[in-house]
Scaffold this active site. Structure first.
Site, PDB file in Angstrom:
ATOM      1  N   GLY A   1       0.809  -1.212   0.000  1.00 30.26           N
ATOM      2  CA  GLY A   1       0.000   0.000   0.000  1.00 30.26           C
ATOM      3  C   GLY A   1       0.840   1.259   0.000  1.00 30.26           C
ATOM      4  N   CYS A   2       1.915   1.253   0.777  1.00 28.39           N
ATOM      5  CA  CYS A   2       2.789   2.427   0.872  1.00 28.39           C
ATOM      6  C   CYS A   2       3.585   2.633  -0.404  1.00 28.39           C
ATOM      7  CB  CYS A   2       3.727   2.283   2.066  1.00 28.39           C
ATOM      8  SG  CYS A   2       2.851   2.198   3.644  1.00 28.39           S
ATOM      9  N   THR A   3       3.940   1.530  -1.058  1.00 29.98           N
ATOM     10  CA  THR A   3       4.650   1.639  -2.333  1.00 29.98           C
ATOM     11  C   THR A   3       3.730   2.218  -3.405  1.00 29.98           C
ATOM     12  OG1 THR A   3       6.080  -0.240  -1.778  1.00 29.98           O
ATOM     13  CG2 THR A   3       5.906   0.355  -4.107  1.00 29.98           C
TER      14      THR A   3
END
Length: 214
Positions: free
Chosen positions: A108-110
């Site tokens: 998700g952060c990527t």
């Protein structure tokens, strides 16, 4: 890789369905590749063997303050991906997007970081800087930024001090750092607070929409 503590009963919707097996207390679970529908694949979760919810005093990511639209957030000085000190005051006089995210190298952060990267020219055109903040150390940020060619600043919030001061709420009873984005105007005043853990790319849409209206 980040590690978070979750109550056992919060895990079913994060893990693939399978035949129950007996686990020992505080056993660490690695969520397997491609088999989970959770966008947090890759994180390690440990859970409690009892069904009880941890007390508020035991939560890792407690919130000590809360910002609202129209307020000025606490200042900070944190190290960036190159180990250099960066202060919030550095961005005074221009709009700035400050986004807090759980951890480097998680799906998700990527996705969120790459979405900010792909729209970076739009942010520059709107006269805004982009700053990402997580509890990862500068070396982790440096590797993350290099791998995905991130053109913006990543700051290391050691001990999640700034996250707490800004009042970023956690998820899963506070065990997982929240994903929250702030837009500050040229005077350093909060004009937008957007929280969405499960749709990281929407943070870009919402912030650009606000910036283009300023």
């Amino acid at each position: 890789m980040a590690s978070f503590t979750l109550p056992r009963h919060t895990l079913p919707f994060l893990l693939p369905q399978h035949t129950p097996r007996t686990h020992s207390p505080s056993q660490s679970l690695s969520i397997p590749s491609k088999s989970s529908q959770s966008q947090f694949y890759g994180l390690k979760f440990s859970y409690f063997s009892s069904g009880s919810i941890p007390s508020s005093s035991s939560l890792k990511f407690s919130v000590s303050a809360k910002l609202d639209k129209g307020t000025v957030p606490p200042s900070f000085t944190l190290k960036d991906q190159d180990g250099k000190n960066v202060s919030l005051s550095k961005f005074k006089g221009k709009a700035v997007v400050v986004y807090f995210y759980p951890a480097d190298e998680t799906p998700g952060c990527t996705k969120q970081a790459c979405a900010f990267r792909d729209s970076y020219e739009k942010f520059k055109k709107a006269g805004a800087e982009v700053v990402g903040i997580s509890g990862d150390d500068p070396s982790s940020h440096k590797a993350f930024a290099k791998k995905y060619r991130l053109p913006f600043t990543l700051l290391s919030d050691d001990g999640n001090k700034v996250r707490k001061e800004w009042g970023v709420p956690g998820d899963f009873f506070g065990a997982l750092p929240g994903r929250q984005t702030y837009v500050l105007d040229k005077k350093g005043v909060v004009q937008l607070i957007y929280n969405n853990q499960f749709q990281p790319e929407k943070h870009i849409d919402e912030t650009l929409k606000l910036l283009q209206s300023l």
